[in-house]
Motif scaffolding. Structure first.
Motif, PDB file in Angstrom:
ATOM      1  N   ALA A  77      -0.404  -9.832   0.283  1.00 49.63           N
ATOM      2  CA  ALA A  77      -1.003  -8.671  -0.376  1.00 49.63           C
ATOM      3  C   ALA A  77      -0.002  -7.524  -0.393  1.00 49.63           C
ATOM      4  O   ALA A  77       0.714  -7.319   0.574  1.00 49.63           O
ATOM      5  CB  ALA A  77      -2.264  -8.252   0.374  1.00 49.63           C
ATOM      6  N   PRO A  78       0.050  -6.764  -1.475  1.00 47.93           N
ATOM      7  CA  PRO A  78       0.956  -5.623  -1.493  1.00 47.93           C
ATOM      8  C   PRO A  78       0.528  -4.586  -0.470  1.00 47.93           C
ATOM      9  O   PRO A  78      -0.655  -4.420  -0.212  1.00 47.93           O
ATOM     10  CB  PRO A  78       0.830  -5.085  -2.916  1.00 47.93           C
ATOM     11  N   PHE A  79       1.494  -3.881   0.106  1.00 45.37           N
ATOM     12  CA  PHE A  79       1.165  -2.873   1.109  1.00 45.37           C
ATOM     13  C   PHE A  79       1.815  -1.543   0.802  1.00 45.37           C
ATOM     14  O   PHE A  79       1.142  -0.572   0.559  1.00 45.37           O
ATOM     15  CB  PHE A  79       1.556  -3.351   2.511  1.00 45.37           C
ATOM     16  N   ASP A  80       3.131  -1.459   0.758  1.00 47.35           N
ATOM     17  CA  ASP A  80       3.794  -0.187   0.516  1.00 47.35           C
ATOM     18  C   ASP A  80       3.786   0.141  -0.967  1.00 47.35           C
ATOM     19  O   ASP A  80       4.173  -0.659  -1.780  1.00 47.35           O
ATOM     20  CB  ASP A  80       5.246  -0.224   0.992  1.00 47.35           C
ATOM     21  N   LEU A  81       3.362   1.345  -1.292  1.00 46.92           N
ATOM     22  CA  LEU A  81       3.487   1.862  -2.635  1.00 46.92           C
ATOM     23  C   LEU A  81       4.356   3.097  -2.566  1.00 46.92           C
ATOM     24  O   LEU A  81       4.388   3.791  -1.566  1.00 46.92           O
ATOM     25  CB  LEU A  81       2.110   2.214  -3.215  1.00 46.92           C
ATOM     26  N   VAL A  82       5.031   3.404  -3.647  1.00 43.61           N
ATOM     27  CA  VAL A  82       6.005   4.472  -3.625  1.00 43.61           C
ATOM     28  C   VAL A  82       5.399   5.807  -4.044  1.00 43.61           C
ATOM     29  O   VAL A  82       6.002   6.843  -3.878  1.00 43.61           O
ATOM     30  CB  VAL A  82       7.195   4.110  -4.533  1.00 43.61           C
ATOM     31  N   ASP A  83       4.179   5.817  -4.574  1.00 40.97           N
ATOM     32  CA  ASP A  83       3.597   7.058  -5.066  1.00 40.97           C
ATOM     33  C   ASP A  83       3.668   8.156  -4.021  1.00 40.97           C
ATOM     34  O   ASP A  83       3.364   7.945  -2.860  1.00 40.97           O
ATOM     35  CB  ASP A  83       2.125   6.855  -5.435  1.00 40.97           C
ATOM     36  N   VAL A  84       4.035   9.346  -4.466  1.00 38.98           N
ATOM     37  CA  VAL A  84       4.009  10.495  -3.574  1.00 38.98           C
ATOM     38  C   VAL A  84       2.582  10.999  -3.563  1.00 38.98           C
ATOM     39  O   VAL A  84       1.948  11.136  -4.591  1.00 38.98           O
ATOM     40  CB  VAL A  84       4.978  11.585  -4.066  1.00 38.98           C
ATOM     41  N   THR A  85       2.080  11.281  -2.403  1.00 41.33           N
ATOM     42  CA  THR A  85       0.684  11.633  -2.260  1.00 41.33           C
ATOM     43  C   THR A  85       0.347  12.994  -2.852  1.00 41.33           C
ATOM     44  O   THR A  85       1.181  13.882  -2.907  1.00 41.33           O
ATOM     45  CB  THR A  85       0.287  11.608  -0.772  1.00 41.33           C
ATOM     46  N   ASN A  86      -0.879  13.127  -3.259  1.00 42.84           N
ATOM     47  CA  ASN A  86      -1.379  14.460  -3.572  1.00 42.84           C
ATOM     48  C   ASN A  86      -1.813  15.076  -2.248  1.00 42.84           C
ATOM     49  O   ASN A  86      -1.556  14.520  -1.199  1.00 42.84           O
ATOM     50  CB  ASN A  86      -2.541  14.377  -4.573  1.00 42.84           C
ATOM     51  N   GLY A  87      -2.483  16.171  -2.244  1.00 42.68           N
ATOM     52  CA  GLY A  87      -2.802  16.860  -1.007  1.00 42.68           C
ATOM     53  C   GLY A  87      -4.000  16.331  -0.258  1.00 42.68           C
ATOM     54  O   GLY A  87      -4.459  16.970   0.670  1.00 42.68           O
ATOM     55  N   ASP A  88      -4.557  15.178  -0.633  1.00 44.70           N
ATOM     56  CA  ASP A  88      -5.788  14.698  -0.020  1.00 44.70           C
ATOM     57  C   ASP A  88      -5.597  14.084   1.363  1.00 44.70           C
ATOM     58  O   ASP A  88      -6.530  14.006   2.130  1.00 44.70           O
ATOM     59  CB  ASP A  88      -6.465  13.673  -0.926  1.00 44.70           C
ATOM     60  N   ILE A  89      -4.408  13.621   1.678  1.00 43.80           N
ATOM     61  CA  ILE A  89      -4.160  13.020   2.982  1.00 43.80           C
ATOM     62  C   ILE A  89      -3.811  14.114   3.975  1.00 43.80           C
ATOM     63  O   ILE A  89      -2.998  14.987   3.699  1.00 43.80           O
ATOM     64  CB  ILE A  89      -3.015  11.994   2.909  1.00 43.80           C
ATOM     65  N   LEU A  90      -4.448  14.060   5.137  1.00 41.76           N
ATOM     66  CA  LEU A  90      -4.115  14.977   6.225  1.00 41.76           C
ATOM     67  C   LEU A  90      -3.092  14.292   7.117  1.00 41.76           C
ATOM     68  O   LEU A  90      -3.322  13.188   7.602  1.00 41.76           O
ATOM     69  CB  LEU A  90      -5.364  15.306   7.047  1.00 41.76           C
ATOM     70  N   LEU A  91      -1.947  14.933   7.316  1.00 41.59           N
ATOM     71  CA  LEU A  91      -0.923  14.446   8.230  1.00 41.59           C
ATOM     72  C   LEU A  91      -0.229  15.674   8.801  1.00 41.59           C
ATOM     73  O   LEU A  91       0.392  16.435   8.067  1.00 41.59           O
ATOM     74  CB  LEU A  91       0.086  13.537   7.518  1.00 41.59           C
ATOM     75  N   THR A  92      -0.354  15.872  10.099  1.00 41.23           N
ATOM     76  CA  THR A  92       0.254  17.028  10.739  1.00 41.23           C
ATOM     77  C   THR A  92       0.624  16.674  12.178  1.00 41.23           C
ATOM     78  O   THR A  92       0.030  15.775  12.767  1.00 41.23           O
ATOM     79  CB  THR A  92      -0.690  18.247  10.690  1.00 41.23           C
ATOM     80  N   ALA A  93       1.592  17.397  12.705  1.00 39.61           N
ATOM     81  CA  ALA A  93       1.997  17.228  14.109  1.00 39.61           C
ATOM     82  C   ALA A  93       2.041  18.606  14.743  1.00 39.61           C
ATOM     83  O   ALA A  93       2.454  19.577  14.114  1.00 39.61           O
ATOM     84  CB  ALA A  93       3.361  16.565  14.202  1.00 39.61           C
TER      85      ALA A  93
END
Length: 154
Positions: free
Chosen positions: A58-74
């Motif tokens: 199954a495909p896994f990695d896609l190259v699309d750059v995300t819009n702002g819907d994903i939360l990712l912070t450190a």
């Protein structure tokens, strides 16, 4: 087909083996631009090579750059030896969360698994074994990829 090269020139059919022993890999390139004032901008390019349609993979990695819907912070960021990484996605998906150096080498694998929509995760990140500098935290879903900068100071 036609082949033109400095040392080879010809016309004819090209034949390649149908079986591809190394047809499931990812190339990660990290691009950094620095202006005269020392400001930098970094982005990550992910190229995924996967088996063709005849494969069960199954495909896994896609190259699309995300819009702002994903939360990712450190936080804290910059960090000295430890931080917390928080993420959530707006849809159910399999995800991978990894930390890369600027040469594209994976340094830390933080998480891999299926997550439900809107479920927030908080993961501890120990960076005491990494050198001071900038790193990239990459969250890959089945639909898109999001990258955030991490800065380690000593």
């Amino acid at each position: 087909g036609q082949w033109n090269d400095a040392s080879v020139n010809g016309i004819g059919d090209f034949a390649f083996e149908k079986e591809c022993p190394e047809c499931d890999y990812t190339i990660t390139r990290i691009w950094t631009a620095t202006d005269d004032c020392g400001n930098t901008a970094t982005t990550m390019q992910v190229i995924t090579v996967q088996p063709g349609e005849e494969s069960d993979a199954a495909p896994f990695d896609l190259v699309d750059v995300t819009n702002g819907d994903i939360l990712l912070t450190a936080f804290p960021n910059p960090m000295v030896s430890e931080a917390n990484v928080r993420f959530a996605i707006p849809y159910e998906s399999r995800v991978r969360l990894e930390v890369y150096n600027l040469e594209g080498k994976m340094m830390v694998g933080l998480f891999e698994g299926r997550v439900p929509a809107e479920q927030e995760y908080l993961l501890p990140l120990n960076v005491s074994n990494l050198n001071q500098g900038m790193y990239l935290c990459k969250l890959v879903t089945e639909r898109e990829t999001k990258v955030e900068k991490l800065i380690i100071v000593r």
